[in-house]
Write an enzyme that holds these catalytic residues in place. Structure first.
Site: not given
Length: 163
Positions: A40, A104, A106, A110, A140, A143, A145
């Site tokens: 990033n 989120d 997180t 990835d 992504c 959601v 987590g």
């Protein structure tokens, strides 16, 4: 030490190195086997020791990676999207596909790199790979987590049909 990347390269499998969490310089022996470096903008700045505040800064930092022998630098830019810097070519930019609601982030990086890799090995153009990855990230971040937020192919393709 780098048997996996050596084996992948020998088998003709592209090696994408996600620079997440790298605080120290990447050893040149590893970079010799990397086809695409995927940081990033913060990681790119840390790895190169260069500013990454503007697109021009990011392009100059990517050029430094090219000097290290990495031909392609895939930079994740969060809400600003992503850019792929291929040595000797114009950068390919992909705007973010905005989510209805961000819960989120997180795992977003990835998800991006993994989705890009999937599209790449399926033979999509680099521009299509970026768009596929942007769609995966959009799903992504909606959601909570890391693992539960990874979207499936059907959901990504459905989102792309709306864009």
């Amino acid at each position: 030490m780098y048997y996996a990347v050596q084996a992948a390269r020998s088998a003709g499998i592209p090696v994408i190195f996600d620079a997440g969490g790298m605080d120290s310089p990447i050893p040149q022996e590893l970079l010799n086997y990397v086809d695409i470096l995927s940081p990033n903008e913060t990681e790119l700045g840390r790895l190169t020791g260069m500013p990454t505040e503007s697109f021009e800064d990011i392009a100059q930092a990517a050029a430094k990676c090219h000097k290290w022998g990495v031909k392609q630098v895939l930079v994740k830019l969060g809400e600003k999207g992503s850019s792929l810097f291929i040595e000797g070519e114009e950068p390919i930019q992909q705007p973010a596909i905005f989510a209805k609601k961000v819960l989120d982030t997180t795992g977003a990086g990835d998800a991006f790199t993994a989705a890009f890799a999937v599209a790449l090995v399926e033979g999509k153009s680099k521009k299509e790979c970026l768009k596929f990855a942007a769609a995966a990230v959009s799903l992504c971040v909606q959601v909570k987590g890391a693992i539960p937020s990874m979207p499936d192919r059907k959901s990504v393709l459905e989102l792309l049909n709306y864009h």
